[in-house]
Design a protein around this motif. Structure first.
Motif, PDB file in Angstrom:
ATOM      1  N   THR A   7     -10.775  -0.115  -4.807  1.00 10.59           N
ATOM      2  CA  THR A   7     -10.872  -1.175  -3.810  1.00 10.59           C
ATOM      3  C   THR A   7     -12.217  -1.092  -3.113  1.00 10.59           C
ATOM      4  O   THR A   7     -12.708  -0.008  -2.820  1.00 10.59           O
ATOM      5  CB  THR A   7      -9.734  -1.128  -2.770  1.00 10.59           C
ATOM      6  OG1 THR A   7      -9.909  -2.231  -1.864  1.00 10.59           O
ATOM      7  CG2 THR A   7      -9.702   0.173  -1.994  1.00 10.59           C
ATOM      8  N   VAL A  34      -5.582   5.311  -5.566  1.00 16.52           N
ATOM      9  CA  VAL A  34      -6.346   4.214  -4.979  1.00 16.52           C
ATOM     10  C   VAL A  34      -7.625   4.827  -4.426  1.00 16.52           C
ATOM     11  O   VAL A  34      -7.576   5.737  -3.604  1.00 16.52           O
ATOM     12  CB  VAL A  34      -5.551   3.485  -3.881  1.00 16.52           C
ATOM     13  CG1 VAL A  34      -6.383   2.376  -3.256  1.00 16.52           C
ATOM     14  CG2 VAL A  34      -4.242   2.932  -4.438  1.00 16.52           C
ATOM     15  N   VAL A  35      -8.759   4.317  -4.897  1.00 16.23           N
ATOM     16  CA  VAL A  35     -10.045   4.885  -4.494  1.00 16.23           C
ATOM     17  C   VAL A  35     -10.926   3.832  -3.842  1.00 16.23           C
ATOM     18  O   VAL A  35     -10.946   2.672  -4.257  1.00 16.23           O
ATOM     19  CB  VAL A  35     -10.786   5.528  -5.697  1.00 16.23           C
ATOM     20  CG1 VAL A  35     -11.129   4.508  -6.767  1.00 16.23           C
ATOM     21  CG2 VAL A  35     -12.044   6.268  -5.245  1.00 16.23           C
ATOM     22  N   ALA A  36     -11.615   4.250  -2.799  1.00 18.56           N
ATOM     23  CA  ALA A  36     -12.651   3.435  -2.162  1.00 18.56           C
ATOM     24  C   ALA A  36     -13.905   4.294  -2.103  1.00 18.56           C
ATOM     25  O   ALA A  36     -13.830   5.504  -1.872  1.00 18.56           O
ATOM     26  CB  ALA A  36     -12.233   3.026  -0.760  1.00 18.56           C
ATOM     27  N   GLN A  72     -10.627   3.939   4.529  1.00 24.18           N
ATOM     28  CA  GLN A  72      -9.280   4.497   4.692  1.00 24.18           C
ATOM     29  C   GLN A  72      -8.274   3.361   4.897  1.00 24.18           C
ATOM     30  O   GLN A  72      -7.207   3.337   4.290  1.00 24.18           O
ATOM     31  CB  GLN A  72      -9.276   5.442   5.900  1.00 24.18           C
ATOM     32  CG  GLN A  72      -7.972   6.123   6.169  1.00 24.18           C
ATOM     33  CD  GLN A  72      -7.854   7.442   5.444  1.00 24.18           C
ATOM     34  OE1 GLN A  72      -8.802   7.942   4.865  1.00 24.18           O
ATOM     35  NE2 GLN A  72      -6.671   7.995   5.464  1.00 24.18           N
ATOM     36  N   THR A  75      -7.732   1.280   1.660  1.00 26.53           N
ATOM     37  CA  THR A  75      -6.887   1.976   0.687  1.00 26.53           C
ATOM     38  C   THR A  75      -5.425   1.969   1.142  1.00 26.53           C
ATOM     39  O   THR A  75      -4.527   1.852   0.314  1.00 26.53           O
ATOM     40  CB  THR A  75      -7.353   3.428   0.420  1.00 26.53           C
ATOM     41  OG1 THR A  75      -7.427   4.136   1.659  1.00 26.53           O
ATOM     42  CG2 THR A  75      -8.690   3.465  -0.292  1.00 26.53           C
ATOM     43  N   ARG A  91      -4.587   8.772  -2.531  1.00 26.92           N
ATOM     44  CA  ARG A  91      -5.777   8.133  -1.985  1.00 26.92           C
ATOM     45  C   ARG A  91      -6.977   9.050  -2.205  1.00 26.92           C
ATOM     46  O   ARG A  91      -6.886  10.256  -2.048  1.00 26.92           O
ATOM     47  CB  ARG A  91      -5.606   7.908  -0.489  1.00 26.92           C
ATOM     48  CG  ARG A  91      -6.844   7.404   0.198  1.00 26.92           C
ATOM     49  CD  ARG A  91      -6.786   7.514   1.740  1.00 26.92           C
ATOM     50  NE  ARG A  91      -5.477   7.582   2.299  1.00 26.92           N
ATOM     51  CZ  ARG A  91      -4.846   6.576   2.905  1.00 26.92           C
ATOM     52  NH1 ARG A  91      -5.423   5.399   2.998  1.00 26.92           N
ATOM     53  NH2 ARG A  91      -3.654   6.739   3.415  1.00 26.92           N
ATOM     54  N   ILE A  93     -11.197   8.867  -1.011  1.00 28.60           N
ATOM     55  CA  ILE A  93     -12.360   8.216  -0.418  1.00 28.60           C
ATOM     56  C   ILE A  93     -13.562   9.022  -0.905  1.00 28.60           C
ATOM     57  O   ILE A  93     -13.606  10.234  -0.718  1.00 28.60           O
ATOM     58  CB  ILE A  93     -12.322   8.223   1.129  1.00 28.60           C
ATOM     59  CG1 ILE A  93     -11.006   7.675   1.678  1.00 28.60           C
ATOM     60  CG2 ILE A  93     -13.537   7.487   1.692  1.00 28.60           C
ATOM     61  CD1 ILE A  93     -10.755   6.222   1.422  1.00 28.60           C
TER      62      ILE A  93
END
Length: 155
Positions: A7, A34-36, A72, A75, A91, A93
């Motif tokens: 994302t 889920v990675v940002a 944060q 995600t 998650r 980051i």
């Protein structure tokens, strides 16, 4: 099977997560990460259009958000999409170049699929695929699903 959902805080990235749910069998997926990626060298390190709990809290309290908090929060919104769907959701980051960090994470996990949006933060509609999606496709150690926004049919 381990799936990475990337994302960038855009609505298109949330739509990409929903696209995975539309066709994938959750019983065949063990984990979703889920990675940002926060890019310290970009003009805007991370911009969250998805809202979420931290953004709402900042509005009420009048406190500024930092880029890591924005990541944060984005995600969290995407992770909520998978709540109760089946697979364990994690998650990550990361900091650096988006394409590089996504492909590194895919190798580290190891991931079986990467899901990301086409042109979430592109400069214009003429750059339809987006540079991050293009780079990930060319260097990923696994298959990549690039989800395009659905076109609205005109009546």
């Amino acid at each position: 099977m381990h799936v990475i959902v990337a994302t960038d805080g855009s609505r298109q990235s949330l739509a990409a997560a929903k696209e995975l749910k539309r066709f994938a069998d959750p019983t065949r997926i063990d984990d979703i990460t889920v990675v940002a990626v926060v890019s310290p060298l970009a003009a805007v390190s991370f911009s969250n259009d998805l809202g979420g709990p931290l953004r709402e809290k900042a509005k009420v309290e009048g406190s500024p958000l930092n880029f890591r908090q924005e990541a944060q929060d984005a995600t969290t919104v995407v992770m909520e999409e998978f709540k109760g769907w089946g697979p364990k959701v994690h998650r990550r980051i990361r900091s650096g170049s988006s394409a590089s960090e996504i492909t590194k994470l895919a190798a580290e996990l190891p991931a079986d699929l990467i899901v990301l949006a086409a042109g979430g933060r592109g400069l214009s509609e003429t750059i339809l695929l987006g540079s991050t999606a293009t780079r990930v496709q060319h260097s990923a150690p696994c298959p990549v699903l690039v989800a395009r926004p659905r076109r609205v049919k005109k009546a």
